[in-house]
Scaffold this motif. Sequence first.
Motif, PDB file in Angstrom:
ATOM      1  N   ILE A 194       0.860  -1.179   0.000  1.00 50.26           N
ATOM      2  CA  ILE A 194       0.000   0.000   0.000  1.00 50.26           C
ATOM      3  C   ILE A 194       0.900   1.234   0.000  1.00 50.26           C
ATOM      4  CG2 ILE A 194      -1.713   1.303   1.326  1.00 50.26           C
ATOM      5  CD1 ILE A 194      -2.705  -1.398   2.424  1.00 50.26           C
ATOM      6  N   VAL A 195       0.571   2.189  -0.854  1.00 45.46           N
ATOM      7  CA  VAL A 195       1.365   3.421  -0.942  1.00 45.46           C
ATOM      8  C   VAL A 195       0.441   4.624  -0.812  1.00 45.46           C
ATOM      9  CG1 VAL A 195       3.206   2.428  -2.344  1.00 45.46           C
ATOM     10  CG2 VAL A 195       1.202   3.396  -3.474  1.00 45.46           C
ATOM     11  N   LYS A 196       1.024   5.724  -0.355  1.00 39.41           N
ATOM     12  CA  LYS A 196       0.295   6.983  -0.251  1.00 39.41           C
ATOM     13  C   LYS A 196       1.012   8.007  -1.122  1.00 39.41           C
ATOM     14  CE  LYS A 196      -1.624  10.239   3.144  1.00 39.41           C
ATOM     15  NZ  LYS A 196      -1.653  10.616   4.584  1.00 39.41           N
ATOM     16  N   GLU A 197       0.238   8.654  -1.986  1.00 31.46           N
ATOM     17  CA  GLU A 197       0.824   9.592  -2.945  1.00 31.46           C
ATOM     18  C   GLU A 197      -0.084  10.816  -3.039  1.00 31.46           C
ATOM     19  OE1 GLU A 197       2.305   9.523  -7.631  1.00 31.46           O
ATOM     20  OE2 GLU A 197       1.398   7.749  -6.723  1.00 31.46           O
ATOM     21  N   ASN A 198       0.491  11.960  -2.686  1.00 27.61           N
ATOM     22  CA  ASN A 198      -0.265  13.215  -2.726  1.00 27.61           C
ATOM     23  C   ASN A 198      -1.568  13.115  -1.929  1.00 27.61           C
ATOM     24  OD1 ASN A 198       1.676  14.438  -4.410  1.00 27.61           O
ATOM     25  ND2 ASN A 198       0.724  13.517  -6.228  1.00 27.61           N
ATOM     26  N   GLY A 199      -1.482  12.452  -0.765  1.00 27.10           N
ATOM     27  CA  GLY A 199      -2.619  12.369   0.140  1.00 27.10           C
ATOM     28  C   GLY A 199      -3.613  11.275  -0.176  1.00 27.10           C
ATOM     29  N   TYR A 245      -4.357   7.015  -1.539  1.00 26.99           N
ATOM     30  CA  TYR A 245      -3.765   5.687  -1.403  1.00 26.99           C
ATOM     31  C   TYR A 245      -3.911   4.872  -2.676  1.00 26.99           C
ATOM     32  CZ  TYR A 245      -3.368   6.571   3.583  1.00 26.99           C
ATOM     33  OH  TYR A 245      -3.035   7.103   4.791  1.00 26.99           O
ATOM     34  N   GLY A 246      -2.900   4.004  -2.905  1.00 27.63           N
ATOM     35  CA  GLY A 246      -2.924   3.098  -4.031  1.00 27.63           C
ATOM     36  C   GLY A 246      -2.199   1.816  -3.670  1.00 27.63           C
ATOM     37  N   LEU A 247      -1.969   0.966  -4.674  1.00 29.47           N
ATOM     38  CA  LEU A 247      -1.352  -0.343  -4.439  1.00 29.47           C
ATOM     39  C   LEU A 247      -0.346  -0.627  -5.537  1.00 29.47           C
ATOM     40  CD1 LEU A 247      -1.690  -2.836  -2.488  1.00 29.47           C
ATOM     41  CD2 LEU A 247      -3.127  -3.838  -4.273  1.00 29.47           C
ATOM     42  N   ILE A 248       0.855  -1.120  -5.132  1.00 30.45           N
ATOM     43  CA  ILE A 248       1.860  -1.504  -6.120  1.00 30.45           C
ATOM     44  C   ILE A 248       2.329  -2.931  -5.849  1.00 30.45           C
ATOM     45  CG2 ILE A 248       2.670   0.867  -6.433  1.00 30.45           C
ATOM     46  CD1 ILE A 248       5.119   0.157  -4.723  1.00 30.45           C
ATOM     47  N   THR A 304      -5.641   7.010  -5.879  1.00 29.48           N
ATOM     48  CA  THR A 304      -6.806   7.898  -5.969  1.00 29.48           C
ATOM     49  C   THR A 304      -7.805   7.643  -4.846  1.00 29.48           C
ATOM     50  OG1 THR A 304      -7.919   6.323  -7.430  1.00 29.48           O
ATOM     51  CG2 THR A 304      -6.622   8.071  -8.486  1.00 29.48           C
ATOM     52  N   LEU A 305      -7.422   6.784  -3.889  1.00 26.17           N
ATOM     53  CA  LEU A 305      -8.367   6.319  -2.882  1.00 26.17           C
ATOM     54  C   LEU A 305      -8.201   7.076  -1.571  1.00 26.17           C
ATOM     55  CD1 LEU A 305      -7.740   2.522  -3.546  1.00 26.17           C
ATOM     56  CD2 LEU A 305      -9.575   3.934  -4.515  1.00 26.17           C
ATOM     57  N   SER A 361      -4.145 -10.406  -0.311  1.00 24.81           N
ATOM     58  CA  SER A 361      -5.038 -10.831  -1.391  1.00 24.81           C
ATOM     59  C   SER A 361      -6.347 -10.044  -1.380  1.00 24.81           C
ATOM     60  CB  SER A 361      -5.340 -12.329  -1.287  1.00 24.81           C
ATOM     61  OG  SER A 361      -5.920 -12.630  -0.027  1.00 24.81           O
ATOM     62  N   LEU A 362      -6.799  -9.641  -0.185  1.00 28.27           N
ATOM     63  CA  LEU A 362      -8.009  -8.835  -0.077  1.00 28.27           C
ATOM     64  C   LEU A 362      -7.695  -7.552   0.690  1.00 28.27           C
ATOM     65  CD1 LEU A 362     -10.788 -11.468   0.774  1.00 28.27           C
ATOM     66  CD2 LEU A 362     -10.263 -10.451  -1.444  1.00 28.27           C
ATOM     67  N   PHE A 363      -8.365  -6.469   0.306  1.00 28.17           N
ATOM     68  CA  PHE A 363      -8.105  -5.159   0.895  1.00 28.17           C
ATOM     69  C   PHE A 363      -9.430  -4.463   1.195  1.00 28.17           C
ATOM     70  CE2 PHE A 363      -4.670  -6.387  -1.825  1.00 28.17           C
ATOM     71  CZ  PHE A 363      -3.524  -6.012  -1.146  1.00 28.17           C
ATOM     72  N   VAL A 364      -9.407  -3.625   2.223  1.00 26.76           N
ATOM     73  CA  VAL A 364     -10.565  -2.795   2.516  1.00 26.76           C
ATOM     74  C   VAL A 364     -10.297  -1.428   1.901  1.00 26.76           C
ATOM     75  CG1 VAL A 364     -12.009  -1.759   4.294  1.00 26.76           C
ATOM     76  CG2 VAL A 364     -11.042  -4.038   4.646  1.00 26.76           C
ATOM     77  N   LEU A 365     -11.148  -1.066   0.956  1.00 22.67           N
ATOM     78  CA  LEU A 365     -11.007   0.187   0.214  1.00 22.67           C
ATOM     79  C   LEU A 365     -12.008   1.193   0.758  1.00 22.67           C
ATOM     80  CD1 LEU A 365     -10.830   0.464  -3.665  1.00 22.67           C
ATOM     81  CD2 LEU A 365     -12.486   1.800  -2.392  1.00 22.67           C
ATOM     82  N   THR A 366     -11.537   2.377   1.102  1.00 19.71           N
ATOM     83  CA  THR A 366     -12.410   3.446   1.580  1.00 19.71           C
ATOM     84  C   THR A 366     -12.408   4.568   0.552  1.00 19.71           C
ATOM     85  OG1 THR A 366     -11.856   2.903   3.867  1.00 19.71           O
ATOM     86  CG2 THR A 366     -12.900   5.030   3.474  1.00 19.71           C
ATOM     87  N   ASN A 367     -13.591   4.924   0.087  1.00 19.47           N
ATOM     88  CA  ASN A 367     -13.703   6.003  -0.891  1.00 19.47           C
ATOM     89  C   ASN A 367     -15.083   6.630  -0.783  1.00 19.47           C
ATOM     90  OD1 ASN A 367     -11.858   7.206  -2.593  1.00 19.47           O
ATOM     91  ND2 ASN A 367     -12.765   6.336  -4.451  1.00 19.47           N
ATOM     92  N   ASN A 368     -15.087   7.953  -0.691  1.00 20.61           N
ATOM     93  CA  ASN A 368     -16.357   8.688  -0.588  1.00 20.61           C
ATOM     94  C   ASN A 368     -17.226   8.147   0.542  1.00 20.61           C
ATOM     95  OD1 ASN A 368     -15.683  10.319  -2.823  1.00 20.61           O
ATOM     96  ND2 ASN A 368     -16.446   8.737  -4.237  1.00 20.61           N
ATOM     97  N   ASN A 369     -16.588   7.885   1.706  1.00 15.35           N
ATOM     98  CA  ASN A 369     -17.272   7.439   2.929  1.00 15.35           C
ATOM     99  C   ASN A 369     -17.901   6.057   2.819  1.00 15.35           C
ATOM    100  OD1 ASN A 369     -16.700   9.832   4.393  1.00 15.35           O
ATOM    101  ND2 ASN A 369     -18.387  10.870   3.332  1.00 15.35           N
ATOM    102  N   SER A 370     -17.545   5.276   1.804  1.00 18.40           N
ATOM    103  CA  SER A 370     -18.033   3.898   1.714  1.00 18.40           C
ATOM    104  C   SER A 370     -16.852   2.947   1.824  1.00 18.40           C
ATOM    105  CB  SER A 370     -18.765   3.666   0.383  1.00 18.40           C
ATOM    106  OG  SER A 370     -17.848   3.718  -0.703  1.00 18.40           O
ATOM    107  N   ARG A 371     -17.134   1.747   2.363  1.00 16.08           N
ATOM    108  CA  ARG A 371     -16.086   0.746   2.542  1.00 16.08           C
ATOM    109  C   ARG A 371     -16.414  -0.478   1.711  1.00 16.08           C
ATOM    110  NH1 ARG A 371     -15.852  -1.490   7.205  1.00 16.08           N
ATOM    111  NH2 ARG A 371     -13.613  -1.770   7.427  1.00 16.08           N
ATOM    112  N   THR A 372     -15.443  -0.907   0.937  1.00 16.22           N
ATOM    113  CA  THR A 372     -15.621  -2.026   0.025  1.00 16.22           C
ATOM    114  C   THR A 372     -14.442  -2.970   0.155  1.00 16.22           C
ATOM    115  OG1 THR A 372     -16.706  -0.538  -1.545  1.00 16.22           O
ATOM    116  CG2 THR A 372     -16.038  -2.687  -2.376  1.00 16.22           C
TER     117      THR A 372
END
Length: 541
Positions: A104-109, A111-114, A125-126, A136-147
């Motif tokens: 997991i990386v943070k770029e310009n505030g 988050y992304g994945l490499i 962009t997250l 293998s699985l990640f919790v993605l937070t975007n626009n106040n939703s968790r996926t």
Amino acid sequence: MKRYLFLVFIVQLSFAQQPFPINRYGEVTDRSLDKLIKKRGYEVVSAFDTVSKTPLMIYAQYLKGGKFGILNVNGVEVTGAVYDKIVGLELLGANKFKYPSKYIVKENGKYGLIQNTGKQLLPSTLDGLSYKEGDSLFVLTNNNSRTIVNASGQFVKQVTDYNQEETPRKATKPNKILSDDGKTYNLRTYSGKEITVPNIGAVVQQYEETVTFKDEKNKVGLYSAKAQKLVVPFIYDGVELVSKGHYKVWQGNLYGVVDSIGQVKLPLKYEFLGFTSGGTYAYRDKKYTIFDKNYLPLSDLAFDGYSYLGLKGLILKYNGKYGILDTIGKVIAPFEYDMMSVPQDHDLPFTIVLASKGGKYGVMDFSGKVYTAFKYDEVLPESLLFSDSIIMVAEPMGISNQPNRFHFVKIGAKYGLLDNDFKMILPAEYDYFLKCGERNVLRAKKGGKWGLIDARNFKILIPFIYDIQPEYKNGNYWVTKDKQYGLVNRTGKYLIPLGELNNFNSDKTYKGLWQVSNYLERSSFYLDYAGRRTSKVFWKQ
């Protein structure tokens, strides 16, 4: 331009031909990295660490222009210096049992994945991204939703409530079901077997295929589903399983033991009963009687007290003095000791007994063998002392789960060390000892000043010149002298000289790389293991 790019490639290739020489801490041991840092304009570079074994990958993090990138041990940039933060290179959190292949990386505030090769998997962009199951699985937070998504960003599951369980629990079948006519109970054992017992009262407790019931007079009895009968009648105030096939019973303040067919093993006459792996101790008329596993008396003696009862032996008190009995009742050590105790022993090479005689402690075992003279005021196995504790006191729940290496001993007001054979390693001439967060380093005080000792060869790492015990800081040591603070590494080299910062904190960024913060000044900078540092950044008000 083409010629310039070719030259850059040649420079990178020259560094890629031979790995940097590194020690066991991942630190480069010659000047080759310094040359690369100067040529490429790096500000700081962490130590190197293995991030994959198949294939073998050894990475460091570097900082350039205020951004992080990944460098391999051959001097090749795995990624450019583009990230605010790189997470996941270490065996931490969800990945502590394996090397993660995705970071997991943070770029310009954002988050992304490499991939560990530097390839981008999810663009930065997250709003948030965290490990869910390994990598293998990640919790993605975007626009106040968790996926929950996979490494390709494909949808797996929506999480609608942050506190909601993502996998609902299955409904469990009740353990106790009363029949429609009220005459029987259907019970389920721990192994899942279903048994039927008659309704002869209120069910108090089920022990596999035996059940305690309470009748209308509040008396308790024991029913055996196997024998299909009441084996202990309704005459007791309580019936409680204490070992396989044996039950403690009581009426009022008197206790006894019966077996699973109702035979009395100990009569109902004791004021207290205690049970151990080696047998039972019964208290009556201010004396203890010791019974073996078959509830037969181990000795004709009645004892004043006890300090240890187990399969290794029994430490008992008789006529005011302590001694040792074996599990068949033979006296192993005579009743002549002021005190005997057994330290928590699963980290020790063998079970020791700390015994005192004439006000001084010595070490013996359950065979009666004595290992030391009775001359110590204190004996403490190091495995029972918490790392970074501020006092030298055994922690009852603080077992290190590491093999014991030595014993702290005290003679008068001074401390020394004994090895596991109870031979003197360091004489009792130190004011105090304390363990560090780093297992192979020991804090020591001598002549009123603190320093560090190597806990493997017991040589001095840092001289005894500091006023307060050095505080472990993620691989380094915060030291104080003449009311000035400094940061030194394990060899005593100053990474931050005394007096440069009056108060600071050092947080680990990656192996051999730290972020140093001054909360009074509201500033921070990065510092690596070689003492290289970035310029201060002052926090926004």
